[in-house]
Design an enzyme around this catalytic site. Sequence first.
Site, PDB file in Angstrom:
ATOM      1  N   SER A 260       0.860  -1.175   0.000  1.00 18.73           N
ATOM      2  CA  SER A 260       0.000   0.000   0.000  1.00 18.73           C
ATOM      3  C   SER A 260       0.898   1.227   0.000  1.00 18.73           C
ATOM      4  O   SER A 260       2.060   1.149   0.394  1.00 18.73           O
ATOM      5  CB  SER A 260      -0.880   0.004   1.257  1.00 18.73           C
ATOM      6  OG  SER A 260      -1.646   1.198   1.337  1.00 18.73           O
TER       7      SER A 260
ATOM      8  N   TYR B  31      -1.779  -0.957  10.436  1.00 22.96           N
ATOM      9  CA  TYR B  31      -1.882  -1.199   8.992  1.00 22.96           C
ATOM     10  C   TYR B  31      -0.622  -0.720   8.270  1.00 22.96           C
ATOM     11  O   TYR B  31      -0.046  -1.448   7.457  1.00 22.96           O
ATOM     12  CB  TYR B  31      -3.119  -0.488   8.437  1.00 22.96           C
ATOM     13  CG  TYR B  31      -3.325  -0.673   6.953  1.00 22.96           C
ATOM     14  CD1 TYR B  31      -3.782  -1.885   6.450  1.00 22.96           C
ATOM     15  CD2 TYR B  31      -3.057   0.355   6.060  1.00 22.96           C
ATOM     16  CE1 TYR B  31      -3.980  -2.061   5.091  1.00 22.96           C
ATOM     17  CE2 TYR B  31      -3.253   0.190   4.704  1.00 22.96           C
ATOM     18  CZ  TYR B  31      -3.715  -1.025   4.220  1.00 22.96           C
ATOM     19  OH  TYR B  31      -3.905  -1.203   2.873  1.00 22.96           O
TER      20      TYR B  31
END
Length: 191
Positions: A116, A130
């Site tokens: 990401s 995350y």
Amino acid sequence: VFLNYGAKVVILDYSDTLDDVVSELKKEYNDVTGYKLDIRNKEDVTKAIQEIIEKYNHIDILINNAGVCQLEKFENMDDELRDYHFDINVKGTWNVTKACLPYMKNRNASIVNLSSVTGPMVADSGEVAYATTKSAVLGFTKALAAELVEDKIRVNAILPGYIRTPMVDNMAKISNPENPESVVDRIALAI
């Protein structure tokens, strides 16, 4: 897209919608199968990969797409929520890759990991777990690419920004339960 080009596709997922997705795809394509499992469970992953190998004999492409993000500030995050991120985003990717690897060697195979932009490039409040795990996925990708080049396996990562998925919709609901669509709108404006 893979099905459009004649690939045989196997989906590993723990979502209750897996059967619906596979049924919908089977209306147009024959070679799609689903295994409902939790990639945190190494034994279940290994068993599913063994069944896939019995049917297809090899694996040409592995896409590690599973990922979770539940927003919580670092100071308030308990170990259970931290481990949830690490167990799926990092250990799950590890488990599936480890189980598939022996069947990918010397085939000009490809592993694609979903990292990401969050973590390696940007981060927002509440994304510590995350961001950490997606940075780990990028490191995993780089190191594995160096190791597997001699086995003729390419390893790459995709670092997308926000994509409107159920995970993003859930994050929006957590961020603003009264008006989650406003969160999605703000995300879209920043892209």
